[in-house]
Design a protein around this motif. Structure first.
Motif, mmCIF file in Angstrom:
data_model
loop_
_atom_site.group_PDB
_atom_site.id
_atom_site.type_symbol
_atom_site.label_atom_id
_atom_site.label_comp_id
_atom_site.label_asym_id
_atom_site.label_seq_id
_atom_site.Cartn_x
_atom_site.Cartn_y
_atom_site.Cartn_z
ATOM 1 N N ASP A 173 40.214 -21.395 6.412
ATOM 2 C CA ASP A 173 39.736 -21.650 7.778
ATOM 3 C C ASP A 173 40.549 -20.874 8.817
ATOM 4 O OD1 ASP A 173 37.778 -23.294 6.813
ATOM 5 O OD2 ASP A 173 38.833 -25.162 7.251
ATOM 6 N N ALA A 174 41.763 -20.496 8.451
ATOM 7 C CA ALA A 174 42.583 -19.669 9.340
ATOM 8 C C ALA A 174 42.428 -18.187 9.026
ATOM 9 C CB ALA A 174 44.057 -20.069 9.220
ATOM 10 N N GLY A 175 41.760 -17.873 7.905
ATOM 11 C CA GLY A 175 41.595 -16.479 7.508
ATOM 12 C C GLY A 175 42.912 -15.807 7.212
ATOM 13 N N ALA A 176 43.839 -16.534 6.562
ATOM 14 C CA ALA A 176 45.188 -16.023 6.351
ATOM 15 C C ALA A 176 45.672 -16.321 4.944
ATOM 16 C CB ALA A 176 46.151 -16.640 7.361
ATOM 17 N N VAL A 177 46.404 -15.367 4.375
ATOM 18 C CA VAL A 177 47.057 -15.589 3.096
ATOM 19 C C VAL A 177 48.507 -15.120 3.212
ATOM 20 C CG1 VAL A 177 46.313 -13.349 2.102
ATOM 21 C CG2 VAL A 177 46.915 -15.261 0.587
ATOM 22 N N PHE A 178 49.420 -15.963 2.720
ATOM 23 C CA PHE A 178 50.855 -15.669 2.766
ATOM 24 C C PHE A 178 51.268 -15.241 1.365
ATOM 25 C CE2 PHE A 178 49.816 -18.607 6.121
ATOM 26 C CZ PHE A 178 50.468 -18.077 7.218
ATOM 27 N N THR A 179 51.588 -13.954 1.216
ATOM 28 C CA THR A 179 51.726 -13.345 -0.113
ATOM 29 C C THR A 179 53.154 -13.004 -0.508
ATOM 30 O OG1 THR A 179 51.331 -11.165 0.867
ATOM 31 C CG2 THR A 179 49.413 -12.350 0.005
ATOM 32 N N ALA A 180 54.097 -13.066 0.438
ATOM 33 C CA ALA A 180 55.511 -12.771 0.159
ATOM 34 C C ALA A 180 55.649 -11.440 -0.569
ATOM 35 C CB ALA A 180 56.165 -13.915 -0.592
ATOM 36 N N ASP A 181 56.149 -11.465 -1.825
ATOM 37 C CA ASP A 181 56.469 -10.229 -2.532
ATOM 38 C C ASP A 181 55.445 -9.889 -3.613
ATOM 39 O OD1 ASP A 181 58.622 -10.306 -0.884
ATOM 40 O OD2 ASP A 181 60.137 -10.429 -2.450
ATOM 41 N N SER A 182 54.214 -10.385 -3.459
ATOM 42 C CA SER A 182 53.135 -9.958 -4.355
ATOM 43 C C SER A 182 52.416 -8.794 -3.678
ATOM 44 C CB SER A 182 52.211 -11.133 -4.700
ATOM 45 O OG SER A 182 51.708 -11.770 -3.535
ATOM 46 N N LEU A 183 51.370 -9.059 -2.937
ATOM 47 C CA LEU A 183 50.703 -8.022 -2.147
ATOM 48 C C LEU A 183 51.453 -7.821 -0.845
ATOM 49 C CD1 LEU A 183 48.333 -6.111 -1.547
ATOM 50 C CD2 LEU A 183 47.070 -8.101 -0.694
ATOM 51 N N MET A 184 51.816 -6.558 -0.568
ATOM 52 C CA MET A 184 52.501 -6.214 0.670
ATOM 53 C C MET A 184 51.698 -5.158 1.417
ATOM 54 S SD MET A 184 56.474 -5.946 -0.481
ATOM 55 C CE MET A 184 57.313 -7.266 -1.322
ATOM 56 N N ALA A 185 52.081 -4.892 2.640
ATOM 57 C CA ALA A 185 51.428 -3.841 3.409
ATOM 58 C C ALA A 185 51.628 -2.504 2.710
ATOM 59 C CB ALA A 185 51.996 -3.787 4.827
ATOM 60 N N LEU A 186 50.540 -1.952 2.191
ATOM 61 C CA LEU A 186 50.536 -0.681 1.471
ATOM 62 C C LEU A 186 51.365 -0.714 0.190
ATOM 63 C CD1 LEU A 186 50.530 2.234 4.087
ATOM 64 C CD2 LEU A 186 48.811 1.693 2.372
ATOM 65 N N GLY A 187 51.682 -1.894 -0.316
ATOM 66 C CA GLY A 187 52.500 -1.946 -1.520
ATOM 67 C C GLY A 187 52.316 -3.227 -2.285
ATOM 68 N N CYS A 188 53.235 -3.431 -3.215
ATOM 69 C CA CYS A 188 53.337 -4.692 -3.945
ATOM 70 C C CYS A 188 54.774 -4.814 -4.412
ATOM 71 C CB CYS A 188 52.371 -4.751 -5.135
ATOM 72 S SG CYS A 188 52.829 -3.732 -6.562
ATOM 73 N N GLY A 189 55.168 -6.004 -4.804
ATOM 74 C CA GLY A 189 56.533 -6.218 -5.241
ATOM 75 C C GLY A 189 56.830 -5.541 -6.565
ATOM 76 N N ARG A 190 58.080 -5.197 -6.758
ATOM 77 C CA ARG A 190 58.508 -4.661 -8.041
ATOM 78 C C ARG A 190 58.308 -5.730 -9.122
ATOM 79 N NH1 ARG A 190 62.377 -0.419 -9.360
ATOM 80 N NH2 ARG A 190 62.626 -0.081 -7.111
ATOM 81 N N VAL A 191 57.928 -5.306 -10.296
ATOM 82 C CA VAL A 191 57.671 -6.248 -11.389
ATOM 83 C C VAL A 191 58.993 -6.537 -12.095
ATOM 84 C CG1 VAL A 191 56.350 -6.695 -13.486
ATOM 85 C CG2 VAL A 191 55.327 -5.358 -11.636
ATOM 86 N N PHE A 192 59.609 -7.664 -11.733
ATOM 87 C CA PHE A 192 60.910 -8.027 -12.295
ATOM 88 C C PHE A 192 60.778 -8.906 -13.535
ATOM 89 C CE2 PHE A 192 62.708 -7.357 -7.870
ATOM 90 C CZ PHE A 192 63.461 -6.245 -8.228
ATOM 91 N N GLU A 193 59.953 -9.934 -13.469
ATOM 92 C CA GLU A 193 59.922 -10.932 -14.546
ATOM 93 C C GLU A 193 58.623 -10.916 -15.345
ATOM 94 O OE1 GLU A 193 62.664 -14.176 -12.072
ATOM 95 O OE2 GLU A 193 60.720 -14.773 -12.857
ATOM 96 N N GLY A 194 57.546 -10.484 -14.734
ATOM 97 C CA GLY A 194 56.268 -10.464 -15.418
ATOM 98 C C GLY A 194 56.009 -9.120 -16.062
ATOM 99 N N THR A 195 54.753 -8.793 -16.231
ATOM 100 C CA THR A 195 54.326 -7.512 -16.788
ATOM 101 C C THR A 195 53.397 -6.837 -15.788
ATOM 102 O OG1 THR A 195 52.344 -8.432 -17.827
ATOM 103 C CG2 THR A 195 54.405 -8.491 -19.110
ATOM 104 N N PRO A 196 53.222 -5.523 -15.911
ATOM 105 C CA PRO A 196 52.259 -4.865 -15.027
ATOM 106 C C PRO A 196 50.859 -5.469 -15.126
ATOM 107 C CG PRO A 196 53.677 -3.225 -16.048
ATOM 108 C CD PRO A 196 53.995 -4.542 -16.714
ATOM 109 N N ALA A 197 50.439 -5.846 -16.335
ATOM 110 C CA ALA A 197 49.109 -6.450 -16.487
ATOM 111 C C ALA A 197 49.034 -7.776 -15.735
ATOM 112 C CB ALA A 197 48.793 -6.654 -17.964
ATOM 113 N N MET A 198 50.097 -8.548 -15.767
ATOM 114 C CA MET A 198 50.143 -9.815 -15.045
ATOM 115 C C MET A 198 50.067 -9.568 -13.540
ATOM 116 S SD MET A 198 53.220 -12.647 -15.120
ATOM 117 C CE MET A 198 53.038 -12.950 -16.883
ATOM 118 N N MET A 199 50.818 -8.584 -13.068
ATOM 119 C CA MET A 199 50.806 -8.269 -11.643
ATOM 120 C C MET A 199 49.431 -7.766 -11.215
ATOM 121 S SD MET A 199 52.646 -8.414 -8.942
ATOM 122 C CE MET A 199 53.870 -7.706 -7.866
ATOM 123 N N TRP A 200 48.791 -6.963 -12.051
ATOM 124 C CA TRP A 200 47.452 -6.481 -11.718
ATOM 125 C C TRP A 200 46.477 -7.654 -11.601
ATOM 126 C CZ3 TRP A 200 44.736 -3.086 -9.413
ATOM 127 C CH2 TRP A 200 43.355 -3.012 -9.640
#
Length: 255
Positions: A125-152
């Motif tokens: 209803d606010a049209g907002a998502v708080f993504t922290a270090d997953s999806l970033m502006a023009l980027g995404c977080g480094r994959v530290f604990e998961g796998t690239p497939a998990m991040m995708w």
């Protein structure tokens, strides 16, 4: 009345967020890199923190949680899967759960990859998502604990949200992310225009968040790994989407 969202710069390049429901006075804080900056921002607006939402366990997102909770009595919410690494939770949530802040209902989304148990909070209803270090502006977080497939998979869940959704991420990385993105799609006109706008904003001291999901879908190489044209550009025309994402993420790690 809309949810009023305020970006609070913290530490050297982190962002926390305040979101106030004017109808009820409920105010949530998303991540607490440090308590002082957030307490000052709350005091300036005469808002009282009622909820603290934690996205993941890294210290630059939770260092100030205990102090802020002690100062405000705010209810602390975070992922049950990450509870053993978080400050004390008043409410442990799982992907698919809903939370309520005043009149606004949010949905918990699993965005594991950067860490296991990382969550995002989506308020339709606010049209907002708080993504922290997953999806970033023009980027995404480094994959530290998961796998690239998990991040995708996590990014794909976020990419499926309405394109007008505002994306509130956890760091000011857009300028360096733009430089990298141009190495993947140097002739993308939307990306070139956005890189110029980001440079102008940063030169003026303005934050580059929030962004919109539509902008990310048009310019963010990590969300565009599924596109045949991008796969061609990275020399992997027959790759799966997850394989192409892993290649782009690896290039960014070495950038």
């Amino acid at each position: 009345m809309p949810l009023e969202i305020v970006t609070v710069p913290c530490l050297s390049d982190n962002y926390a967020y305040l979101a106030n429901d004017p109808a009820t006075g409920a105010t949530m804080v998303v991540d607490v890199p440090e308590a002082a900056a957030i307490l000052n921002a709350l005091a300036e607006r005469e808002w009282h923190a009622s909820h603290i939402l934690i996205t993941h366990h890294h210290d630059d997102h939770i260092a100030g949680v205990r102090a802020l909770a002690a100062a405000t009595g705010a209810r602390v919410i975070g992922a049950a899967a990450d509870a053993h690494r978080l400050p004390h939770l008043d409410e442990a949530v799982a992907p698919g759960d809903t939370i309520r802040i005043g009149m606004f209902e949010g949905r918990v989304i699993d965005v594991s990859g950067h860490t296991i148990g990382h969550v995002a909070y989506y308020f339709p209803d606010a049209g907002a998502v708080f993504t922290a270090d997953s999806l970033m502006a023009l980027g995404c977080g480094r994959v530290f604990e998961g796998t690239p497939a998990m991040m995708w998979d996590s990014l794909s869940r976020l990419a499926a949200l309405p394109p007008e959704t505002l994306v509130y991420s956890g760091h000011e990385y857009a300028q360096s992310n733009a430089r990298f993105a141009l190495t993947i799609e140097p002739d993308n006109p939307a990306l070139i225009s956005r890189a110029n706008a980001i440079a102008e904003a940063r030169n003026a001291g303005r934050p580059t968040v929030p962004t919109t999901l539509s902008h990310e879908l048009a310019t963010n190489p990590f969300l565009r790994a599924n596109l045949p044209g991008v796969k061609e550009l990275i020399g992997m025309p027959g790759a799966s989407d997850a394989e192409a994402f892993a290649e782009i993420r690896g290039r960014k790690d070495r950038f």
